[in-house]
Design a protein around this motif. Sequence first.
Motif, mmCIF file in Angstrom:
data_model
loop_
_atom_site.group_PDB
_atom_site.id
_atom_site.type_symbol
_atom_site.label_atom_id
_atom_site.label_comp_id
_atom_site.label_asym_id
_atom_site.label_seq_id
_atom_site.Cartn_x
_atom_site.Cartn_y
_atom_site.Cartn_z
ATOM 1 N N GLU A 125 0.850 -1.192 0.000
ATOM 2 C CA GLU A 125 0.000 0.000 0.000
ATOM 3 C C GLU A 125 0.883 1.240 0.000
ATOM 4 O O GLU A 125 2.001 1.211 0.522
ATOM 5 N N ILE A 126 0.383 2.337 -0.572
ATOM 6 C CA ILE A 126 1.144 3.583 -0.689
ATOM 7 C C ILE A 126 0.289 4.760 -0.249
ATOM 8 O O ILE A 126 -0.911 4.815 -0.537
ATOM 9 N N TRP A 127 0.917 5.713 0.458
ATOM 10 C CA TRP A 127 0.254 6.937 0.887
ATOM 11 C C TRP A 127 1.076 8.148 0.447
ATOM 12 O O TRP A 127 2.306 8.130 0.515
ATOM 13 N N GLN A 128 0.393 9.182 0.020
ATOM 14 C CA GLN A 128 1.047 10.441 -0.326
ATOM 15 C C GLN A 128 0.927 11.414 0.845
ATOM 16 O O GLN A 128 -0.161 11.632 1.372
ATOM 17 N N THR A 129 2.049 11.986 1.272
ATOM 18 C CA THR A 129 2.020 12.990 2.335
ATOM 19 C C THR A 129 2.175 14.377 1.722
ATOM 20 O O THR A 129 2.456 14.520 0.533
ATOM 21 N N SER A 130 2.044 15.407 2.536
ATOM 22 C CA SER A 130 2.201 16.787 2.058
ATOM 23 C C SER A 130 3.504 17.415 2.529
ATOM 24 O O SER A 130 3.720 18.610 2.349
ATOM 25 N N VAL A 131 4.392 16.619 3.148
ATOM 26 C CA VAL A 131 5.638 17.170 3.682
ATOM 27 C C VAL A 131 6.743 17.034 2.627
ATOM 28 O O VAL A 131 6.874 16.019 1.951
ATOM 29 N N TYR A 132 7.530 18.107 2.480
ATOM 30 C CA TYR A 132 8.572 18.184 1.454
ATOM 31 C C TYR A 132 9.831 17.485 1.956
ATOM 32 O O TYR A 132 10.408 17.881 2.980
#
Length: 406
Positions: A298-305
């Motif tokens: 499973e994969i998740w996208q975060t908003s941290v650079y």
Amino acid sequence: MGKIEDYESKMTQYAEKIIELTREIEILEQNLVANSEATLENMEVKIKQVEALIEELQLSFKSSTTVFQSLHQEITVMVKSLDKVEKTHDKNLVLKTRREYIKIQIELEECERRYQEIFNPNIGSCDHTGITKLSKPIVSHLNAHLGTSHIYGGWGKDSKPIRDRESMYWYSGATSMNLYDIRFYTDYKNLLLRNPFHHHTLSSEWRGLGSNYIVRGNTLYYQNYNPFGLAKYNYTSMRYESRVIPGTSSSFSYANYPHQIFDFASDENGLWVTYATDQSNGKMVLAKINENSFGIEEIWQTSVYKPGINNIFMVCGVLYAVRTVDIKNEEIFYMFDTKTKEEKYVSIIFERFQDKYSNLDYNPTDQKLYMYNGGYYVTYHLWFNHTVKATEEPSFRQTSSEITPI
């Protein structure tokens, strides 16, 4: 709880005093003749300060009387040895003092183990809502190469040890970002004595790049050099595997060092890896790894650079991102919960030992953070929020939708 925290603080002070002593002893070993009587007197003062601390610990924590009495005896032996050093400058006595110092560190490890058993019986449980604070850095030792130039690498314990390897430690360090070899130690004592039971050099075609590797299930997980991707080497089967994640970008590394593209992490929920893609424009992507197939579940996208981060670690399925605050301190500033797919920004400050570190990972077997900091082995104790039931959902902020799994 106040007494427990006071005990932990005193143990940290003790560890700091021990590090001061080992530095003095290492200097003395390098040049016995050049050391003045004042230097030796200063060493004796420091040892007596540790002796006083042990006496204080004996009074404040009677349940550990046997262990602390042993520590007190070892300190007394060190004082007598240094008295002889002052008179003779005998190198053999200096080496003997060093061995006694290592014995004390082993006793310290035993104290920490007993501390965990008494005050943290829920190791492996996720019945909490996150980290509340970290201890001061507890510095164990300089690396096995005894070189401060070996700033790249990592150390720690197997996060999912196989049978009869529950006490095993590992270390790998280098003067460059390349991963060539790894050392395994049966226990903490042999780690300090630099006595590995296995020293494995990776084949040239299997060598890695970067420092964000871990050992889990007697398997080394690391960033492959060629082809660019993930790699694993199982020390039970002596089998090597690799895989490529399409779309992964090599342009986005951590703030501290280059080539930190893939970062492996382990927690109570399994094995993880983070990276960035061109599609995400450098924002961190988190993936769950199937340990048997070495595939992505499973994969998740975060908003941290990612380039604004120094490192990450996972605890109970929650990602924690760390950044630098100032010349002495780091900050856990960001959390991402894989269960709720929500994130929030926090501020948990903790102290560094040296300026930069190349590896930071959580180990679920003892709930400690292991840091490789300027060539030194460093650990942190963690405190968790047990005041709110873990079944209550934290008020995180919703992030963008998930990426389709590979």
